[in-house]
Design an enzyme around this catalytic site. Structure first.
Site, short mmCIF file in Angstrom:
data_model
loop_
_atom_site.label_atom_id
_atom_site.label_comp_id
_atom_site.label_asym_id
_atom_site.label_seq_id
_atom_site.Cartn_x
_atom_site.Cartn_y
_atom_site.Cartn_z
N SER A 136 76.93 56.88 30.69
CA SER A 136 76.97 56.97 29.11
C SER A 136 76.51 55.61 28.55
CB SER A 136 78.67 57.14 29.03
OG SER A 136 78.88 56.83 27.78
N TYR A 161 87.84 54.64 30.77
CA TYR A 161 86.90 55.63 30.87
C TYR A 161 85.35 55.06 31.13
CZ TYR A 161 83.03 59.04 29.73
OH TYR A 161 81.93 59.48 29.65
N LYS A 165 82.50 54.55 34.28
CA LYS A 165 81.00 54.74 34.37
C LYS A 165 80.37 53.55 35.15
CE LYS A 165 81.19 58.87 32.82
NZ LYS A 165 80.99 60.16 33.78
P1 NAD Z 1 83.13 68.67 30.19
O1 NAD Z 1 84.63 68.23 30.39
O2 NAD Z 1 82.84 69.78 29.08
O3 NAD Z 1 82.57 68.92 31.54
C1 NAD Z 1 83.12 68.21 32.78
C2 NAD Z 1 83.56 69.37 33.81
O4 NAD Z 1 83.86 69.07 34.92
C3 NAD Z 1 84.29 70.20 33.30
O5 NAD Z 1 84.06 71.66 33.33
C4 NAD Z 1 85.74 70.18 34.09
O6 NAD Z 1 86.44 71.39 34.34
C5 NAD Z 1 84.94 69.84 35.38
N1 NAD Z 1 85.88 68.81 36.24
C6 NAD Z 1 86.23 67.76 36.10
N2 NAD Z 1 86.75 67.09 37.16
C7 NAD Z 1 86.61 68.07 38.10
C8 NAD Z 1 87.00 67.89 39.55
N3 NAD Z 1 87.66 66.92 39.91
N4 NAD Z 1 86.67 69.04 40.30
C9 NAD Z 1 85.70 70.06 39.79
N5 NAD Z 1 85.40 70.02 38.51
C10 NAD Z 1 86.04 69.06 37.43
O7 NAD Z 1 82.67 67.25 29.74
P2 NAD Z 1 80.85 67.12 29.27
O8 NAD Z 1 80.79 66.67 27.98
O9 NAD Z 1 80.00 68.16 29.75
O10 NAD Z 1 80.57 65.70 30.26
C11 NAD Z 1 79.83 65.97 31.42
C12 NAD Z 1 79.87 64.64 31.84
O11 NAD Z 1 79.03 63.75 31.26
C13 NAD Z 1 80.79 63.64 32.10
O12 NAD Z 1 80.74 62.95 33.38
C14 NAD Z 1 81.08 62.84 31.04
O13 NAD Z 1 81.98 61.35 31.23
C15 NAD Z 1 79.61 62.52 30.76
N6 NAD Z 1 79.21 62.08 29.37
C16 NAD Z 1 79.76 63.08 28.19
C17 NAD Z 1 79.49 62.54 26.93
C18 NAD Z 1 80.12 63.31 26.11
O14 NAD Z 1 80.10 62.87 24.85
N7 NAD Z 1 80.17 64.51 26.06
C19 NAD Z 1 78.77 61.29 26.70
C20 NAD Z 1 78.40 60.61 27.79
C21 NAD Z 1 78.57 61.15 29.19
C1 WQD Z 2 81.25 58.90 16.60
C2 WQD Z 2 81.43 58.04 15.27
C3 WQD Z 2 83.41 56.78 14.89
C4 WQD Z 2 86.10 60.72 14.45
C5 WQD Z 2 82.58 58.47 22.41
C6 WQD Z 2 82.79 57.59 23.63
C7 WQD Z 2 81.33 57.45 24.24
C8 WQD Z 2 80.69 58.88 24.50
C9 WQD Z 2 80.68 59.58 23.33
C10 WQD Z 2 81.07 59.59 26.65
C11 WQD Z 2 82.12 56.61 15.49
C12 WQD Z 2 83.19 58.12 13.69
C13 WQD Z 2 84.68 59.87 14.48
C14 WQD Z 2 86.66 60.65 13.18
C15 WQD Z 2 85.10 58.89 12.25
N1 WQD Z 2 81.43 59.63 25.57
N2 WQD Z 2 84.23 59.11 13.68
N3 WQD Z 2 86.02 59.85 12.04
O1 WQD Z 2 82.90 56.69 19.63
O2 WQD Z 2 80.58 56.96 19.70
O3 WQD Z 2 81.69 57.52 21.50
O4 WQD Z 2 81.92 59.80 22.54
O5 WQD Z 2 80.83 58.96 27.67
O6 WQD Z 2 81.83 56.91 25.53
O7 WQD Z 2 83.43 56.43 23.42
O8 WQD Z 2 82.02 58.93 19.47
O9 WQD Z 2 82.36 61.16 18.27
O10 WQD Z 2 84.23 59.73 18.73
O11 WQD Z 2 82.63 58.90 16.96
O12 WQD Z 2 84.67 58.20 11.46
O13 WQD Z 2 87.44 61.46 12.79
O14 WQD Z 2 82.24 58.72 14.41
O15 WQD Z 2 84.26 55.85 14.19
O16 WQD Z 2 81.63 55.64 14.51
P1 WQD Z 2 81.89 57.53 20.21
P2 WQD Z 2 82.61 59.65 18.49
#
Ligand code: NAD
Ligand code: WQD
Length: 339
Positions: A136, A161, A165
């Site tokens: 991330s 979190y 990562k």
């Molecule tokens: P998500 O929660 O939809 O997907 C994660 C999946 O992993 C889920 O289906 C959950 O049931 C499964 N899971 C969690 N722990 C498990 C375990 N111990 N064993 C088996 N299954 C398990 O989330 P996502 O948004 O698809 O994110 C996927 C990956 O990408 C994560 O590692 C997350 O940290 C990373 N990521 C997500 C975002 C985002 O904003 N969505 C941003 C950056 C990184």
């Molecule tokens: C986006 C923007 C808020 C909600 C998070 C994690 C990051 C990554 C992605 C996994 C920000 C603003 C939001 C609201 C708002 N995930 N906002 N009102 O904070 O960039 O990142 O998700 O790895 O690690 O930290 O994403 O969607 O929460 O916010 O004004 O009700 O929207 O302040 O500027 P963020 P977000």
């Protein structure tokens, strides 16, 4: 990429996709199938629904093999790895709520770091070399220089979190595996069919899902967290990446590892900074809807602005974002209506 057996039957390469029933995982499974791989999902459904697997089957017309298992269970994961002859792993399984990680850091360390430990151990035991890790942009903390490149330093993580990562990327660096850490910026949108998407059990706290909840009437309004930042309209800037584009980057990354050993990190973003107000306006314009919003105080821990430099991933993987913000906003709205 194709392999043929002695009877000249195409043998598709098997890829384990942990967390493959989740938001990004399910989209990636669709793209793996389109590229000729056979994905096998491991997911314990702790933060998703089996609906996503059914959705993938409908989109692709293929039956998906999947295991309802916990990735922190060494014995069970090792058994799957020893039974399936796989080419590589894409490791999505993790918890992802920043807010919950602040309240319960241990839960995040146990699952996010524990699951990678088990996966790496099972890979070593079964001679599997290739892994793609869901990282991330949070690993950069609050960056000094924009856009961030893959060489930008890891600053203090904003949450437990984020720490998980950073630690997981470190674990991959010292392991004997070939790895790609994909540093996602802000994934948004859904597949155009609206059959798969984010089925999180967590309450929505990301910007776009909150906007769609306002649009559908689940919430009265959205609060914009601060308009006194040092940005053109005073609201925070992010790099919103369409989940279908993001999913495609995993296929290219897996092909890179299959063809050549090594360790790599890539930013996966559009390179375009979008403010909170820009995002609300783009949603309104695309879907011809009006979103009720008000300006509130800053959210603790928010970074003022972050967006990606995408030169390295373009050069090494030939990947760049193709979908527009408007396509993302349209599909996000379709998913909200359909889910
Ligand atoms: P998500 O929660 O939809 O997907 C994660 C999946 O992993 C889920 O289906 C959950 O049931 C499964 N899971 C969690 N722990 C498990 C375990 N111990 N064993 C088996 N299954 C398990 O989330 P996502 O948004 O698809 O994110 C996927 C990956 O990408 C994560 O590692 C997350 O940290 C990373 N990521 C997500 C975002 C985002 O904003 N969505 C941003 C950056 C990184
Ligand atoms: C986006 C923007 C808020 C909600 C998070 C994690 C990051 C990554 C992605 C996994 C920000 C603003 C939001 C609201 C708002 N995930 N906002 N009102 O904070 O960039 O990142 O998700 O790895 O690690 O930290 O994403 O969607 O929460 O916010 O004004 O009700 O929207 O302040 O500027 P963020 P977000």
């Amino acid at each position: 990429m194709d392999t043929w057996d002695r009877k000249n039957i195409l043998v598709k390469k098997k890829i384990i996709v942990t967390g493959g029933a989740g938001y990004i995982g399910s989209h990636t499974v669709v793209e793996l199938i389109a590229a000729g791989f056979t994905p096998i999902i491991i997911d314990n459904l702790c933060n998703t629904s089996v609906k996503n697997i059914k959705g993938v089957e409908k989109i692709t017309g293929e039956e998906i093999k999947w295991y309802n298992r916990d990735c922190t269970n060494t014995e069970e994961i090792n058994k799957i790895f020893s039974e399936e002859k796989i080419e590589g792993v894409i490791h999505f399984a993790a918890y992802k709520s920043v807010e919950e990680s602040v309240q319960n850091p241990q839960k995040y360390y146990d699952n996010n770091i524990g699951s990678l430990e088990v996966i790496l151990e099972s890979m070593r035991e079964n001679n599997v070399k290739n892994i793609i890790f869901s990282s991330s942009c949070t690993v950069y903390g609050s960056p000094d220089i924009l856009p961030v490149t893959e060489n930008s330093p890891f600053k203090k993580a904003e949450s437990p979190y984020g720490e998980t990562k950073q630690i997981c990327e470190g674990m991959l660096k010292v392991d004997s595996c070939n790895s790609v850490s994909l540093r996602y910026f802000n994934p948004i949108g859904s597949h155009s069919s609206a059959l798969i998407g984010d089925c999180s059990s967590d309450k929505a706290n990301n910007l776009i899902p909150i906007i769609t909840e306002v649009a559908i009437g689940k919430r009265k309004k959205i609060t914009v967290f601060g308009d006194d930042y040092n940005t053109p309209d005073g609201t925070c800037i992010r790099d919103y990446i369409h989940v279908v584009d993001l999913a495609k980057s995993h296929v290219l990354a897996m092909n890179l590892l299959i063809n050549k050993e090594g360790k790599h990190d890539f930013n996966i973003g559009t390179g375009i900074g979008v403010s909170v107000i820009d995002a609300i306006k783009a949603f309104e314009k695309t879907n011809n809807l009006s979103i009720n919003y008000s300006i509130g105080p800053r959210r603790r821990g928010d970074i003022e602005q972050i967006y990606a430099n995408g030169n390295l991933v373009k050069e090494k993987l030939g990947w760049e974002a193709k979908e527009t913000l408007y396509q993302a906003m349209k599909s996000a709205w379709e998913w909200e209506k359909n889910k």
